[in-house]
Design a protein around this motif. Structure first.
Motif, PDB file in Angstrom:
ATOM      1  N   GLU A   1      61.301 -85.509   2.319  1.00 45.49           N
ATOM      2  CA  GLU A   1      61.744 -84.125   2.398  1.00 45.49           C
ATOM      3  C   GLU A   1      62.618 -83.905   3.627  1.00 45.49           C
ATOM      4  OE1 GLU A   1      59.012 -81.015   1.304  1.00 45.49           O
ATOM      5  OE2 GLU A   1      57.609 -82.564   0.667  1.00 45.49           O
ATOM      6  N   VAL A   2      63.028 -85.012   4.236  1.00 45.57           N
ATOM      7  CA  VAL A   2      63.776 -84.916   5.476  1.00 45.57           C
ATOM      8  C   VAL A   2      64.989 -83.996   5.349  1.00 45.57           C
ATOM      9  CG1 VAL A   2      65.205 -86.256   7.067  1.00 45.57           C
ATOM     10  CG2 VAL A   2      63.036 -87.150   6.325  1.00 45.57           C
ATOM     11  N   HIS A   3      65.756 -84.202   4.267  1.00 49.87           N
ATOM     12  CA  HIS A   3      66.998 -83.441   4.152  1.00 49.87           C
ATOM     13  C   HIS A   3      66.760 -81.966   3.886  1.00 49.87           C
ATOM     14  CE1 HIS A   3      66.030 -84.246  -0.032  1.00 49.87           C
ATOM     15  NE2 HIS A   3      66.836 -83.287  -0.346  1.00 49.87           N
TER      16      HIS A   3
ATOM     17  N   SER B   1      65.756 -85.829  12.595  1.00 46.62           N
ATOM     18  CA  SER B   1      65.356 -84.498  12.137  1.00 46.62           C
ATOM     19  C   SER B   1      63.956 -84.552  11.532  1.00 46.62           C
ATOM     20  CB  SER B   1      66.363 -83.994  11.102  1.00 46.62           C
ATOM     21  OG  SER B   1      65.854 -82.886  10.432  1.00 46.62           O
ATOM     22  N   GLY B   2      63.721 -85.558  10.714  1.00 47.69           N
ATOM     23  CA  GLY B   2      62.434 -85.691  10.022  1.00 47.69           C
ATOM     24  C   GLY B   2      61.279 -85.930  10.962  1.00 47.69           C
TER      25      GLY B   2
ATOM     26  N   PHE C   1      76.520 -87.189   5.827  1.00 42.18           N
ATOM     27  CA  PHE C   1      75.498 -88.195   5.521  1.00 42.18           C
ATOM     28  C   PHE C   1      75.360 -89.131   6.715  1.00 42.18           C
ATOM     29  CE2 PHE C   1      73.923 -92.258   3.975  1.00 42.18           C
ATOM     30  CZ  PHE C   1      72.830 -91.861   3.225  1.00 42.18           C
TER      31      PHE C   1
ATOM     32  N   PHE D   1      69.144 -87.702   9.753  1.00 47.58           N
ATOM     33  CA  PHE D   1      68.020 -87.374   8.873  1.00 47.58           C
ATOM     34  C   PHE D   1      66.705 -87.839   9.493  1.00 47.58           C
ATOM     35  CE2 PHE D   1      71.289 -88.098   5.320  1.00 47.58           C
ATOM     36  CZ  PHE D   1      71.692 -86.779   5.359  1.00 47.58           C
TER      37      PHE D   1
ATOM     38  N   VAL E   1      64.677 -80.255   5.686  1.00 41.99           N
ATOM     39  CA  VAL E   1      64.247 -79.616   6.943  1.00 41.99           C
ATOM     40  C   VAL E   1      65.354 -78.724   7.469  1.00 41.99           C
ATOM     41  CG1 VAL E   1      63.548 -80.024   9.323  1.00 41.99           C
ATOM     42  CG2 VAL E   1      62.752 -81.539   7.544  1.00 41.99           C
TER      43      VAL E   1
ATOM     44  N   MET F   1      72.327 -91.224   8.373  1.00 40.40           N
ATOM     45  CA  MET F   1      70.921 -91.594   8.238  1.00 40.40           C
ATOM     46  C   MET F   1      70.133 -91.307   9.517  1.00 40.40           C
ATOM     47  SD  MET F   1      69.006 -92.565   5.929  1.00 40.40           S
ATOM     48  CE  MET F   1      68.817 -93.798   4.699  1.00 40.40           C
TER      49      MET F   1
ATOM     50  N   LEU G   1      68.443 -79.797  10.828  1.00 42.59           N
ATOM     51  CA  LEU G   1      69.624 -80.687  10.823  1.00 42.59           C
ATOM     52  C   LEU G   1      70.868 -80.017  11.400  1.00 42.59           C
ATOM     53  CD1 LEU G   1      69.804 -82.628   7.440  1.00 42.59           C
ATOM     54  CD2 LEU G   1      70.088 -83.564   9.716  1.00 42.59           C
TER      55      LEU G   1
ATOM     56  N   MET H   1      74.261 -87.318  -2.198  1.00 45.44           N
ATOM     57  CA  MET H   1      74.869 -86.033  -1.810  1.00 45.44           C
ATOM     58  C   MET H   1      75.280 -85.168  -3.005  1.00 45.44           C
ATOM     59  SD  MET H   1      77.096 -86.932   1.528  1.00 45.44           S
ATOM     60  CE  MET H   1      77.934 -85.380   1.499  1.00 45.44           C
TER      61      MET H   1
ATOM     62  N   LEU I   1      64.652 -90.412   1.695  1.00 44.11           N
ATOM     63  CA  LEU I   1      64.471 -89.584   2.894  1.00 44.11           C
ATOM     64  C   LEU I   1      63.259 -88.672   2.810  1.00 44.11           C
ATOM     65  CD1 LEU I   1      68.193 -88.542   3.235  1.00 44.11           C
ATOM     66  CD2 LEU I   1      67.049 -90.385   4.429  1.00 44.11           C
TER      67      LEU I   1
END
Lengths: 430, 199
Positions: free
Chosen positions: B195-197, A384-385, A376, A381, B199, A378, A391, B97, B193
């Motif tokens: 849909e970030v996670h 990546s976004g 985790f 994320f 990806v 931030m 990721l 998580m 987040l």
């Protein structure tokens, strides 16, 4: 452990198991405590509202959040990026260095790692990818350099720490300067090594005339940290007032100097800021209630005595604190760590004779490393976004920057003068 | 104020009996007033008060005292009412998580139990917070003499608002548990987040 405390602890664990909004869950946990204890629930209102009403220093938090949002929505990030590009010139891996330098400059305006990665990061990653850098490397360096944001003044987490520990915000801000510059330097060494190994491109040659033009364009933005720091350290304004002045200056720069924002955009920025302020500040209020319960049950004192029973060495304690925060940072948001766990550590640190400015910078730096540590993280994320990079690749690439950050963490932990030299030299602490 | 979305979700007929649309529009507008317009105005006021405070003290050499009251009241209102807007935008910090790793039904049970706990504890806070705000009515701010009731009362709105925003997800999760829905929206897309996670 008393029965009401046990119930609170169970609800506290449920917050994570059931994915309750943490601040709201903490208020529920507090309500359970008072219900079982037979107390009045109005104590919750009293604790939350009094935190806001009596802690003048935390009013800086919404002001810095607003400033960060204004700075991110204008052309400010573009200007800083071009100026940093001019500084790095023909260096190998120039854009990697630009990424770090731009973050260092931007950190003097916002005090938020998330703002740095989301705003500046977007331009940096796109430019690096276009120039032939690996996307994963670009994301990892962006995440690592964004860490500088809350270390270099101004800083939102340092303001919150100042409230928790009754430490001078000015001294904390001053203490953050050398660690931030040190981190930038170490990351630049890392970029230089990787760039040579992977043969990353050199930057464009920039003639003096162009560099001066970039500098002139970036000047209004570059003046922000100067105005802020001079204002605070000459006593013209308090750090809280500096938050408002920074906000006003950000509006002047974005709306008038760069003409990048209209009134409608500004209203939108305020609206987004309200959402961010709500999230951060309610955590502060809810954590205050939990802290009240912890104090009432003498939990912090018991944990403190327990720690002191097997170590009286401040360096061993700092080592343990670093390990605990690093592990927590892998799974939790920084605000939860800072508002729930750090208040338990502060009295022990104080009892061991650790300077509160030093301790504040060690824990804040460590929490910021946690923004990049998988699973985790931030910043992982976000990068990546905004770049569409998987990721998994970023997590692989971030390992070395994390090691670099940990080296700096060890330095600031075990050489207190790194953080204390400037506050002492300026007479902010004795 | 209970959000309209949850009233609609629970099949409340009170809106339709009043002709539906206009009342809904007024209710939505009032919600925006409480959760967006007042926090924006409070923030602008506190911001302006800060600027005036520095300007008058340093440039005019005539320190103002009333600005402190405006700043503190503005801050309380911005934070408490803004936190309702944060809830609406699903912007509160959460630990996702484990939730993400759950199957749709387990996730629905988890979130529903958490939300039920919130509803119950927050419902119990409504009356005490309301009473407490009025109990403090005799206390006033030092300069502008604003009653503390006005500073503490938004907390009651906050409590009611949080309950309101929690009802719709409970209904959604119940549908997932009953098999009417395959999965909840939150379990598919992280509220913070996006849909970030994924990806």
């Amino acid at each position: 452990m008393s029965f009401p405390l046990l119930i609170t602890l169970i609800v506290f664990i449920l917050i994570f198991l059931l994915r309750m909004p943490i601040a709201i869950g903490m208020l529920s946990a507090a309500a359970c405590y008072f219900l079982v204890k037979g107390g009045d629930l109005s104590l919750i209102v009293n604790q939350v509202m009094n935190t806001y009403y009596t802690n003048y220093v935390i009013i800086a938090v919404p002001l810095f959040i607003f400033t960060a949002n204004v700075m991110n929505s204008g052309k400010v990030t573009d200007m800083i990026f071009k100026f940093a590009g001019g500084l790095c010139g023909r260096m190998r891996g120039s854009l990697g260095h630009v990424n770090i330098l731009a973050s260092l400059i931007f950190s003097g305006m916002t005090g938020s790692a998330i703002a740095d990665a989301a705003g500046l990061g977007k331009i940096e990653i796109a430019a690096m990818k276009d120039d032939g850098y690996d996307a994963e490397f670009a994301c990892a360096i962006t995440a690592a350099s964004a860490t500088i944001g809350p270390i270099f003044p101004p800083s939102i987490p340092l303001v919150i720490y100042a409230m928790l520990s009754s430490t001078s915000v000015g001294a904390l801000f001053m203490g953050g300067m050398i660690p931030a510059i040190l981190l930038a330097l170490f990351l630049m060494i890392y970029v230089a090594i990787v760039s040579k190994k992977r043969n990353y491109p050199r930057g464009e040659r920039i003639v003096w005339k162009t560099f001066l033009r970039f500098t002139f364009s970036a000047l209004p933005a570059l003046m922000t940290p100067v105005i802020l720091l001079v204002g605070i350290y000459t006593g013209v304004m308090t750090p809280t007032e500096a938050g408002a002045i920074a906000g006003l200056y950000a509006i002047l720069v974005s709306v008038f100097a760069y003409r990048a924002m209209g009134i409608q955009d500004l209203i939108e920025v305020v609206k987004t800021s309200i959402k961010d302020i709500g999230a951060t500040s309610i955590m502060i209020g809810a954590a205050a209630v939990i802290s009240y319960i912890v104090a009432r049950e003498q939990l912090a004192a018991n944990i403190g005595n327990w720690i002191l029973s097997f170590t009286a060495s401040k360096y061993t304690f700092l080592f343990l604190v670093n390990i605990v925060i690093l592990i927590l940072g892998m799974f939790m948001d920084t605000s939860t760590i800072q508002l729930v766990f750090v208040p338990i550590m502060i009295p022990v640190a104080s009892a061991l004779g650790i300077d509160m400015v030093h301790f504040g910078l060690v824990v804040t730096f460590n929490m910021m490393v946690g923004l990049s540590t998988p699973p985790f993280g931030m910043l992982l994320f976000i990068t990546s976004g905004i770049s569409g990079t998987p990721l998994k690749g970023i997590m692989r690439e971030i390992i070395w920057p994390i090691i670099v950050m940990l080296i700096v963490l060890v330095i600031i932990t075990y050489i207190p003068e790194v953080t204390l030299f400037l506050p002492k030299a300026t007479g902010l602490i004795v | 104020m209970i959000p309209i979305r949850s009233l609609r979700g629970s099949g409340c007929s009170c809106i339709n009996s009043y002709g539906g649309y206009p009342l809904k529009k007024i209710a939505l507008f009032l919600r925006d007033v409480m959760e967006i317009y007042i926090p924006i105005l409070s923030f602008v006021l506190l911001f302006t008060a800060f600027i005036l405070q520095v300007f008058f003290r340093y440039v005019i050499n005539h320190p103002l005292t009333w600005t402190q009251d405006v700043i503190v009241i503005g801050f309380c209102w911005t934070v408490i009412l803004g936190a309702c807007y944060t809830m609406r935008r699903k912007g509160h910090v959460q630990f996702s998580m484990l939730y993400e790793a759950y199957s749709p039904k387990v996730a629905a049970w988890a979130r529903m139990l958490g939300n039920l706990l919130i509803v119950v504890t927050f419902a119990l806070m409504i009356v005490p917070s309301f009473k407490y705000a009025f109990f403090l009515g005799f206390q006033k701010t030092p300069v502008l003499r604003v009653s503390y009731t006005w500073i503490f009362l938004p907390f009651t709105y906050f409590v009611v608002s949080i309950i309101g925003y929690t009802i719709a997800p409970i209904v959604e999760d119940w549908k997932v548990i009953r098999g009417i829905l395959k999965d909840s929206h939150d379990h598919l897309v992280d509220p913070i987040l996006g849909e970030v996670h994924k990806v």
